[in-house]
Design a protein around this motif. Structure first.
Motif, mmCIF file in Angstrom:
data_model
loop_
_atom_site.group_PDB
_atom_site.id
_atom_site.type_symbol
_atom_site.label_atom_id
_atom_site.label_comp_id
_atom_site.label_asym_id
_atom_site.label_seq_id
_atom_site.Cartn_x
_atom_site.Cartn_y
_atom_site.Cartn_z
ATOM 1 N N PRO A 190 55.151 29.991 34.855
ATOM 2 C CA PRO A 190 54.395 30.830 33.907
ATOM 3 C C PRO A 190 52.996 31.197 34.399
ATOM 4 N N LYS A 191 52.316 30.248 35.030
ATOM 5 C CA LYS A 191 50.975 30.524 35.537
ATOM 6 C C LYS A 191 51.029 31.513 36.703
ATOM 7 N N MET A 192 52.077 31.437 37.510
ATOM 8 C CA MET A 192 52.226 32.381 38.620
ATOM 9 C C MET A 192 52.472 33.792 38.090
ATOM 10 N N GLU A 193 53.204 33.904 36.975
ATOM 11 C CA GLU A 193 53.425 35.213 36.364
ATOM 12 C C GLU A 193 52.118 35.766 35.821
ATOM 13 N N GLU A 194 51.262 34.880 35.285
ATOM 14 C CA GLU A 194 49.958 35.322 34.779
ATOM 15 C C GLU A 194 49.089 35.863 35.914
ATOM 16 N N ILE A 195 49.160 35.223 37.066
ATOM 17 C CA ILE A 195 48.379 35.697 38.217
ATOM 18 C C ILE A 195 48.839 37.084 38.631
ATOM 19 N N LYS A 196 50.149 37.314 38.636
ATOM 20 C CA LYS A 196 50.664 38.632 39.013
ATOM 21 C C LYS A 196 50.216 39.710 38.035
ATOM 22 N N LYS A 197 50.177 39.352 36.726
ATOM 23 C CA LYS A 197 49.728 40.320 35.730
ATOM 24 C C LYS A 197 48.219 40.573 35.821
ATOM 25 N N LYS A 198 47.473 39.539 36.190
ATOM 26 C CA LYS A 198 46.022 39.659 36.260
ATOM 27 C C LYS A 198 45.578 40.483 37.460
ATOM 28 N N TYR A 199 46.317 40.338 38.576
ATOM 29 C CA TYR A 199 45.982 41.091 39.798
ATOM 30 C C TYR A 199 47.225 41.877 40.264
ATOM 31 N N PRO A 200 47.645 42.869 39.511
ATOM 32 C CA PRO A 200 48.914 43.552 39.834
ATOM 33 C C PRO A 200 48.884 44.338 41.133
ATOM 34 N N ASP A 201 47.705 44.807 41.531
ATOM 35 C CA ASP A 201 47.613 45.659 42.717
ATOM 36 C C ASP A 201 46.900 44.994 43.886
ATOM 37 N N ASP A 202 46.626 43.717 43.752
ATOM 38 C CA ASP A 202 45.879 43.009 44.806
ATOM 39 C C ASP A 202 46.720 41.826 45.287
ATOM 40 N N ARG A 203 47.573 42.090 46.312
ATOM 41 C CA ARG A 203 48.456 41.042 46.820
ATOM 42 C C ARG A 203 47.684 39.897 47.456
ATOM 43 N N GLU A 204 46.596 40.232 48.115
ATOM 44 C CA GLU A 204 45.797 39.188 48.772
ATOM 45 C C GLU A 204 45.216 38.235 47.739
ATOM 46 N N LYS A 205 44.718 38.786 46.648
ATOM 47 C CA LYS A 205 44.157 37.939 45.593
ATOM 48 C C LYS A 205 45.246 37.101 44.941
ATOM 49 N N GLN A 206 46.423 37.686 44.779
ATOM 50 C CA GLN A 206 47.554 36.926 44.232
ATOM 51 C C GLN A 206 47.870 35.710 45.094
ATOM 52 N N VAL B 12 45.873 34.140 47.211
ATOM 53 C CA VAL B 12 44.779 33.156 47.166
ATOM 54 C C VAL B 12 44.875 32.317 45.899
ATOM 55 N N GLU B 13 45.083 32.991 44.749
ATOM 56 C CA GLU B 13 45.161 32.270 43.483
ATOM 57 C C GLU B 13 46.415 31.392 43.411
ATOM 58 N N THR B 14 47.499 31.883 44.001
ATOM 59 C CA THR B 14 48.734 31.088 43.996
ATOM 60 C C THR B 14 48.565 29.820 44.825
ATOM 61 N N MET B 15 47.954 29.944 45.996
ATOM 62 C CA MET B 15 47.710 28.766 46.830
ATOM 63 C C MET B 15 46.782 27.781 46.133
ATOM 64 N N LYS B 16 45.797 28.305 45.405
ATOM 65 C CA LYS B 16 44.894 27.431 44.645
ATOM 66 C C LYS B 16 45.683 26.694 43.560
ATOM 67 N N LEU B 17 46.634 27.407 42.959
ATOM 68 C CA LEU B 17 47.481 26.794 41.936
ATOM 69 C C LEU B 17 48.329 25.675 42.526
ATOM 70 N N TYR B 18 48.876 25.904 43.719
ATOM 71 C CA TYR B 18 49.655 24.863 44.406
ATOM 72 C C TYR B 18 48.800 23.630 44.677
ATOM 73 N N THR B 19 47.574 23.870 45.124
ATOM 74 C CA THR B 19 46.679 22.750 45.459
ATOM 75 C C THR B 19 46.318 21.940 44.221
ATOM 76 N N GLU B 20 45.965 22.626 43.132
ATOM 77 C CA GLU B 20 45.601 21.927 41.904
ATOM 78 C C GLU B 20 46.788 21.160 41.325
ATOM 79 N N GLY B 21 47.976 21.743 41.449
ATOM 80 C CA GLY B 21 49.161 21.087 40.915
ATOM 81 C C GLY B 21 49.798 20.107 41.879
ATOM 82 N N LYS B 22 49.241 19.990 43.088
ATOM 83 C CA LYS B 22 49.765 19.102 44.134
ATOM 84 C C LYS B 22 51.260 19.376 44.396
ATOM 85 N N VAL B 23 51.536 20.663 44.579
ATOM 86 C CA VAL B 23 52.909 21.102 44.789
ATOM 87 C C VAL B 23 53.035 21.736 46.175
#
Length: 336
Positions: free
Chosen positions: A263-279, A281-292
């Motif tokens: 769900p959080k990854m879907e929110e990132i895609k909606k928040k930055y729909p046209d910025d793949r690089e930002k997506q 970066v935020e996804t990797m940050k999500l992985y790090t915070e979630g230790k995944v």
């Protein structure tokens, strides 16, 4: 050799021993070939020994990667540490011929250990009894014929004769039997062999040979305990599954963690729909915070693949299963 100048004689001695599951003597015979130079001049040439088999093409079935092992006969030649294995090319000359003329013959030169014809669970093999000899082998795989021949150089002075002795194996490709040939003679007297041709190399486990041999050891162990090959297969599979349980568990835990982050990854895609690089970066940050670890789900499964592939290869290659029933459900565990 010039035929008019040389005469030859051949003797074939069948073993009189009873066939055994542990002693290969009953499957071993001897072949002695004597050639004599009857001319007044020295003669130089080759002595050739052949193993030949006629084939009914319609009765053969080629093996498939995820199907049966088939019953297609192949021709073999071991030169040094390499085993040359050849089967008939497919229609149009086979994959490697790119639609050209079929390549039925193949030759290899070097120290010859054995030549043979291999079909599914059985083997015909010929080897020089006194050790590997420098020469060449020629394997021929035609739709209606298989032939494996070894050629060794011979030089005879006027009136000279020479005898070459060969061991012959006609029997099942049971790994223990083939490995024991080095300690049993090709004759009925059971005298120790002078040379071990290492016929166990004719059993083709492919890339998974090391793992396959371990699995065969445990397959035999279970059979020794319960006396049924079908139950032994089930126990072997359960054993492998239990040993891989930590990897399976890790993959499932990682997959569940990724599912929670979805769900959080879907929110990132909606928040930055046209910025793949930002997506990213935020996804990797999500992985790090979630230790995944994003590879945590598939990597443990990939590590298991060689073991399951080796198990599959073991079960469809082992002669031990040939003709063995399973409590009336199957009359032959190796049947299609």
């Amino acid at each position: 050799l010039v035929v008019e100048s040389v005469v030859s004689s051949t003797s074939f001695t069948w073993s009189q021993a009873v066939a055994s599951e542990t002693d290969p003597t009953g499957y071993l015979s001897t072949l002695a070939v004597t050639v004599k130079n009857v001319s007044s001049n020295a003669q130089t040439g080759e002595l050739g020994v052949h193993a030949i088999r006629a084939i009914v093409p319609d009765a053969e079935q080629a093996p498939s990667m995820f199907g049966g092992i088939g019953n297609q006969a192949s021709v073999l030649c071991r030169v040094a540490d390499d085993v040359l294995r050849k089967t008939p090319p497919g229609e149009g000359g086979g994959f490697l011929s790119c639609g050209g003329a079929p390549q039925y013959d193949e030759e290899k030169k070097g120290p010859l250990h054995f030549v043979g014809i291999d079909q599914q669970y059985f083997l015909t093999a010929i080897w020089p009894k006194d050790g590997a000899v420098e020469g060449r082998c020629l394997v021929t795989a035609k739709p209606a014929e298989r032939q494996a021949a070894l050629f060794m150089p011979v030089t005879l002075q006027a009136g000279e004769s020479v005898t070459r002795n060969f061991g012959v194996f006609l029997g099942p490709k049971e790994l223990n039997l083939l490995q024991a040939i080095g300690t049993h003679g090709p004759g009925a007297d059971g005298t120790p062999a002078v040379f071990d041709p290492q016929l166990e190399k004719t059993v083709d486990f492919g890339l998974w040979a090391v793992i396959c041999k371990v699995l065969i050891f445990f397959l035999r162990f279970f059979h020794g305990v319960i006396g049924n090959w079908g139950l032994s297969i089930i126990l072997l599979t359960v054993m492998v599954k239990l040993l891989l349980l930590p990897l399976t568990h890790r993959a499932m835990v990682s997959a569940e963690s990724m599912k929670k982050l979805q769900p959080k990854m879907e929110e990132i895609k909606k928040k930055y729909p046209d910025d793949r690089e930002k997506q990213n970066v935020e996804t990797m940050k999500l992985y790090t915070e979630g230790k995944v670890n994003p590879l945590g789900g598939c990597l443990p499964l990939l590590l298991q693949l060689p073991i399951w592939a080796a198990l599959f290869t073991t079960l469809r290659t082992s002669y031990e299963l040939y003709g063995e029933p399973f409590y009336g459900v199957w009359s032959d565990l190796t049947s299609k």
